[in-house]
Enzyme design. Structure first.
Site, PDB file in Angstrom:
ATOM      1  N   HIS A  76       0.760  -1.137   0.278  1.00 12.15           N
ATOM      2  CA  HIS A  76       0.105  -0.025  -0.018  1.00 12.15           C
ATOM      3  C   HIS A  76       0.896   1.321  -0.127  1.00 12.15           C
ATOM      4  CE1 HIS A  76      -3.879  -1.974   0.538  1.00 12.15           C
ATOM      5  NE2 HIS A  76      -3.409  -2.840   1.479  1.00 12.15           N
TER       6      HIS A  76
ATOM      7  N   LYS B 181     -10.760  -1.943   2.698  1.00 15.62           N
ATOM      8  CA  LYS B 181     -10.723  -1.104   1.727  1.00 15.62           C
ATOM      9  C   LYS B 181     -11.569  -1.638   0.511  1.00 15.62           C
ATOM     10  CE  LYS B 181      -5.793   0.020   2.814  1.00 15.62           C
ATOM     11  NZ  LYS B 181      -5.665  -0.707   4.091  1.00 15.62           N
TER      12      LYS B 181
ATOM     13  N   SER C 156      -4.344  -4.749   7.776  1.00 15.30           N
ATOM     14  CA  SER C 156      -3.980  -3.691   6.578  1.00 15.30           C
ATOM     15  C   SER C 156      -3.751  -2.311   7.144  1.00 15.30           C
ATOM     16  CB  SER C 156      -4.824  -3.852   5.666  1.00 15.30           C
ATOM     17  OG  SER C 156      -4.453  -2.928   4.314  1.00 15.30           O
TER      18      SER C 156
END
Length: 470
Positions: free
Chosen positions: A37, A237, A325
């Site tokens: 990311h 996400k 994440s």
């Protein structure tokens, strides 16, 4: 855990990596999106934001040193209408605040010039050039292998049942033995709250969140060139469509909080949800090209941020918890950060005079030039015998995976290291042969070879004994 052990392996310390699973990637590292990311999503000022940015900076070099494939293909967050357009702008501003480089907002028409299969309803997108894809399980395996090469003891199949503060040290009791240690680093994923509570730390809890994925056959490669996200929600996400470093297409994940931390089941409804979400971004996603499906569990922290700190309840405990994440991206930076915390706690860290800085690459015969492959096969004929037809994996590659530091001992351990069994037939042709090789190289009966963890033996008994000629 692997990157922390790897960082600690550079110092004159006695380090053990205690793993519940038989392989280094039995938990969240085994089943996630594998995305590097860029860093526009975390809230500015959080530990997530800080370690995401630092991890993204380190990842390309870390992958190179670990001989792990990486593709910095970039990512897009796509918007459908004015409300999403505003959220894309917010993410852009957040990314700039976090220090993300090379991000921009583009129109839907601009996006479709590079990603022609994206939905015509997409109105705008956030482009992040510094995003990419990597194999999450290979990172876990490779960091553990290199740590082991540098002297870290890999205690496979060791489930921690209890910990006790003995005054000057911590006594760790596992299902396979008792160990005394000066410090404990708790990187136990969805069970990190349980581990912390063993030493009286009840300052946080972990919510297990299951995500279901599907993998499409390599003949679908090219439907997207980059990672296609949707605008994120408070559950994550969203469902993505992305290439993988191995040439497949990844779709998912769904996002649902569950109770059972070990529930990695896939469901008809979950797969349908993943497909529908993916088709919203890329209508040409072909679910008929599905070759496998899987589910992973994310460790969602009650605090809303990574929990990486020396425990207030016990100074010999360092929690590395709630690593959801962008945990994969952050992992090289997390290793750095934890070692810094340990040093600041007063522990003397003296670097070794020498240590291995990189992991030897595998000999991937199918991707070599013919002459190079021929030279290797002449030196070792095992590299000339193909075991996995789909992925063109040879016996030599499987043997190497078994005999590396912290090497493979299970069918899935071989699968994740060299991809034998990950192709279109999903092990239909090669499973029996891989079992034979594991049995021979580990010098154990074929009936003791396991798929993944304790109790997952693939064969129960021999139907008949071989006749011996007298």
């Amino acid at each position: 855990g692997g990157f922390t052990a790897l960082e600690l392996s550079k110092y004159n310390l006695k380090v053990a990596l205690c793993e519940k699973s038989l392989e280094p990637c039995g938990g969240s590292s085994r089943a996630n999106s594998g995305i590097v990311h860029a860093g526009y999503d975390p809230v500015p000022g959080t530990l997530k934001a800080k370690l995401n940015i630092r991890g993204a900076e380190l990842m390309t070099e870390a992958a190179k040193k670990l001989s792990v494939d990486i593709n910095m293909c970039g990512s897009y967050v796509v918007a459908f209408g004015s409300d999403d357009d505003c959220k894309v702008e917010e993410l852009y501003e957040r990314g700039k605040t976090n220090g993300v480089k090379e991000i921009s907002v583009i129109s839907g028409n601009e996006l479709r010039k590079t990603e022609p299969n994206v939905n015509t309803a997409v109105t705008s997108a956030l482009y992040a050039k510094t995003a990419g894809i990597v194999s999450p399980y290979k990172l876990a395996i490779a960091s553990t292998e290199l740590a082991a090469q540098n002297g870290v003891d890999f205690l496979r199949g060791h489930e921690v049942n209890a910990m006790e503060d003995m005054g000057g040290y911590i006594r760790v009791t596992t299902n396979k033995g008792v160990y005394d240690t000066q410090y404990v680093v708790n990187a136990a994923g969805v069970y990190s709250d349980t581990i912390a509570a063993m030493l009286g730390d009840n300052s946080f809890s972990i919510i297990p969140r299951r995500g279901e994925y599907i993998i499409l056959d390599k003949n679908e490669s090219g439907i997207v060139n980059s990672i296609i996200f949707q605008v994120p929600s408070n559950m994550g996400k969203g469902i993505l469509v992305a290439p993988t470093v191995d040439g497949n297409v990844l779709v998912g994940p769904t996002s649902h909080n569950i109770i059972d931390k070990d529930d990695k089941s896939t469901t008809k409804a979950g797969i349908a949800e993943a497909v529908a979400g993916a088709k919203r971004s890329v209508p040409s996603v072909n679910e008929r090209a599905l070759i496998t499906m899987f589910a992973g569990i994310r460790a969602v922290p009650s605090t809303g941020d990574f929990i990486i700190e020396q425990s207030r309840a016990n100074k010999r405990l360092f929690n590395v918890a709630g690593i959801e994440s962008p945990g994969l991206t952050s992992s090289p930076a997390i290793g750095e950060y934890v070692v810094k915390l340990i040093a600041e706690s007063g522990m003397e860290l003296i670097k070794k005079d020498r240590w291995f800085a990189s992991r030897p690459p595998e000999k991937k015969i199918h991707s070599m030039l013919p002459q190079q492959a021929n030279d290797i096969i002449k030196a070792d004929s095992e590299y000339g015998r193909i075991v996995c037809r789909c992925e063109q994996i040879t016996e030599g590659e499987i043997v190497d995976a078994i005999h590396r530091p912290a090497g493979a001992v299970t069918l899935d351990g071989v699968k994740m290291r060299v991809r034998a069994g990950m192709g279109r037939c999903q092990g239909g042709f090669c499973t029996s042969r891989v079992i034979e090789i594991l049995s021979r190289e580990l010098n154990v009966p074929e009936t003791s070879i396991q798929k993944q963890n304790e109790g997952s033996e693939l064969l129960s008994r021999k139907l008949r004994e071989e006749k011996v000629n007298k």
